[in-house]
Scaffold this active site. Structure first.
Site, PDB file in Angstrom:
ATOM      1  N   GLY A  56      -9.235  15.492  10.309  1.00  0.00           N
ATOM      2  CA  GLY A  56     -10.371  15.166   9.478  1.00  0.00           C
ATOM      3  C   GLY A  56     -11.627  15.891   9.896  1.00  0.00           C
ATOM      4  N   SER A  57     -12.728  15.467   9.335  1.00  0.00           N
ATOM      5  CA  SER A  57     -14.013  16.071   9.631  1.00  0.00           C
ATOM      6  C   SER A  57     -14.765  15.219  10.642  1.00  0.00           C
ATOM      7  CB  SER A  57     -14.837  16.230   8.355  1.00  0.00           C
ATOM      8  OG  SER A  57     -15.003  14.982   7.710  1.00  0.00           O
TER       9      SER A  57
ATOM     10  N   GLU B 299     -16.976  10.355  14.242  1.00  0.00           N
ATOM     11  CA  GLU B 299     -16.142  10.235  13.044  1.00  0.00           C
ATOM     12  C   GLU B 299     -15.888   8.755  12.828  1.00  0.00           C
ATOM     13  OE1 GLU B 299     -12.145   9.822  13.591  1.00  0.00           O
ATOM     14  OE2 GLU B 299     -13.300   8.743  15.092  1.00  0.00           O
ATOM     15  N   MET B 300     -14.877   8.377  12.024  1.00  0.00           N
ATOM     16  CA  MET B 300     -14.769   6.973  11.641  1.00  0.00           C
ATOM     17  C   MET B 300     -13.365   6.372  11.733  1.00  0.00           C
ATOM     18  SD  MET B 300     -17.415   6.830   8.381  1.00  0.00           S
ATOM     19  CE  MET B 300     -17.576   5.048   8.499  1.00  0.00           C
ATOM     20  N   GLU B 301     -12.413   7.074  12.354  1.00  0.00           N
ATOM     21  CA  GLU B 301     -11.033   6.587  12.286  1.00  0.00           C
ATOM     22  C   GLU B 301     -10.253   6.569  13.593  1.00  0.00           C
ATOM     23  OE1 GLU B 301     -12.350   7.594   8.301  1.00  0.00           O
ATOM     24  OE2 GLU B 301     -12.071   9.003   9.957  1.00  0.00           O
TER      25      GLU B 301
ATOM     26  N   GLY C 234      -8.312  12.223   5.765  1.00  0.00           N
ATOM     27  CA  GLY C 234      -8.899  11.076   5.087  1.00  0.00           C
ATOM     28  C   GLY C 234      -8.807  11.179   3.577  1.00  0.00           C
TER      29      GLY C 234
ATOM     30  N   ARG D 228      -4.289  12.450  13.042  1.00  0.00           N
ATOM     31  CA  ARG D 228      -5.444  12.440  12.134  1.00  0.00           C
ATOM     32  C   ARG D 228      -6.018  13.852  12.093  1.00  0.00           C
ATOM     33  NH1 ARG D 228     -10.105  11.646   9.808  1.00  0.00           N
ATOM     34  NH2 ARG D 228     -12.072  11.916  10.925  1.00  0.00           N
TER      35      ARG D 228
ATOM     36  N   ARG E 183      -7.245  16.380   0.050  1.00  0.00           N
ATOM     37  CA  ARG E 183      -6.887  17.250   1.176  1.00  0.00           C
ATOM     38  C   ARG E 183      -5.404  17.112   1.505  1.00  0.00           C
ATOM     39  NH1 ARG E 183     -10.311  16.062   6.112  1.00  0.00           N
ATOM     40  NH2 ARG E 183     -11.979  16.728   4.724  1.00  0.00           N
TER      41      ARG E 183
ATOM     42  N   SER F  82     -17.713  19.399  10.533  1.00  0.00           N
ATOM     43  CA  SER F  82     -18.273  19.629   9.197  1.00  0.00           C
ATOM     44  C   SER F  82     -19.794  19.582   9.210  1.00  0.00           C
ATOM     45  CB  SER F  82     -17.749  18.572   8.218  1.00  0.00           C
ATOM     46  OG  SER F  82     -18.099  17.267   8.663  1.00  0.00           O
ATOM     47  N   ASP F  83     -20.360  18.899  10.227  1.00  0.00           N
ATOM     48  CA  ASP F  83     -21.811  18.728  10.322  1.00  0.00           C
ATOM     49  C   ASP F  83     -22.248  18.912  11.768  1.00  0.00           C
ATOM     50  OD1 ASP F  83     -22.129  17.658   7.501  1.00  0.00           O
ATOM     51  OD2 ASP F  83     -20.805  16.139   8.356  1.00  0.00           O
TER      52      ASP F  83
ATOM     53  N   ARG G  59      -2.539   3.516  -5.255  1.00  0.00           N
ATOM     54  CA  ARG G  59      -3.989   3.655  -5.188  1.00  0.00           C
ATOM     55  C   ARG G  59      -4.427   5.117  -5.099  1.00  0.00           C
ATOM     56  NH1 ARG G  59      -7.158  -1.078  -2.948  1.00  0.00           N
ATOM     57  NH2 ARG G  59      -5.813  -2.894  -3.242  1.00  0.00           N
TER      58      ARG G  59
ATOM     59  N   ARG H 226     -15.009  20.948   2.889  1.00  0.00           N
ATOM     60  CA  ARG H 226     -14.269  19.949   3.672  1.00  0.00           C
ATOM     61  C   ARG H 226     -12.902  19.685   3.076  1.00  0.00           C
ATOM     62  NH1 ARG H 226     -19.453  17.717   3.639  1.00  0.00           N
ATOM     63  NH2 ARG H 226     -18.930  16.166   2.054  1.00  0.00           N
TER      64      ARG H 226
ATOM     65  N   HIS I 298       0.804  -1.218   0.000  1.00  0.00           N
ATOM     66  CA  HIS I 298       0.000   0.000   0.000  1.00  0.00           C
ATOM     67  C   HIS I 298       0.840   1.273   0.000  1.00  0.00           C
ATOM     68  CE1 HIS I 298      -1.761  -3.259   2.510  1.00  0.00           C
ATOM     69  NE2 HIS I 298      -2.717  -3.145   1.623  1.00  0.00           N
TER      70      HIS I 298
END
Length: 244
Positions: free
Chosen positions: A90-91, A186-188, A21, A88, A25, A210-211, A44, A224, A5
């Site tokens: 991010g949003s 968030e997700m991370e 993410g 990290r 960005r 962001s939201d 990738r 974003r 990767h």
């Protein structure tokens, strides 16, 4: 030296890596803030750059979306490429009414609905937390820059869409977490914090709202991608302080 990767070579990454993410960005941060820029990974399309910020080496590389993705990239950076610190950037979606659009949330801890920790076969529940030195440095820097920030728990969720509500309706879906004082979703972050703990390295999540899920206020994808410059500056200033 490379991995499936990451095509970078030994020494291509700085001690500290910023991880948004979105690959776009990552490109924006590198081209806007860094000098003597070098693209060190583009497998990738997950772009990784190393350059100088105020004369200090800093890297920035995208993490992709979700815990499996940041789990792969951060683990390789920590264990293969010798990276010591990952931030990290991010949003996030605010779960509390006092957390406003474009405020910064610094993740002291990361609750999660993920099964990420099961791989460690622990006889209990692991609490993923940020590195204290990174957290303290970041908060001190936010104070100096006069930025609107909050420190507390994030929720790292495996789901953006689900039977109990997607992200635009996420406050209702995550109301139980909100009742426990969790600031934003968030997700991370949780996977990043657990990878850092297992590798004996350091990590911190710095997120821009962001939201606003309580009030149903949202930013655009373009905002974003390029608009969260206060968070970017905060992370970069924190990165150079970690070198001193």
């Amino acid at each position: 030296m490379g991995t499936p990767h990451n095509e970078a070579k030994k020494g291509d990454f700085a001690k500290t890596v910023l991880m948004p993410g979105d690959p776009l960005r990552s490109k924006f941060i590198a081209e806007t803030f860094l000098t003597d820029l070098k693209l060190v990974n583009n497998v990738r399309g997950v772009q990784g750059y190393t350059g100088l910020y105020k004369g200090v080496p800093v890297s920035v590389m995208a993490s992709g979306m979700g815990m499996p993705s940041i789990g792969i990239y951060s683990w390789e950076l920590f264990t293969v490429f010798g990276v010591e610190n990952i931030m990290r950037i991010g949003s996030t979606g605010a779960l509390q009414p006092q957390v406003n659009i474009r405020d910064i949330v610094v993740g002291q801890g990361a609750c999660t609905d993920s099964a990420w920790a099961t791989q460690y076969h622990l006889p209990g529940t692991f609490a993923p937390i940020a590195d204290y030195t990174m957290l303290r440095t970041c908060v001190e820097t936010a104070e100096q820059l006069g930025l609107p920030y909050h420190v507390g728990n994030l929720l790292s969720s495996d789901r953006f869409y689900g039977d109990d509500g997607d992200m635009p309706d996420g406050w209702k879906a995550n109301n139980a977490w909100a009742k426990m004082g969790v600031l934003a979703v968030e997700m991370e972050a949780a996977a990043l914090y657990m990878n850092a703990a297992r590798a004996g390295k350091r990590a911190l999540a710095i997120c821009t709202v962001s939201d606003q899920l309580v009030r149903q206020e949202f930013t655009t994808s373009e905002e974003r991608q390029t608009g969260f410059t206060q968070m970017m500056q905060l992370a970069l200033e924190t990165a150079i302080k970690l070198e001193k």
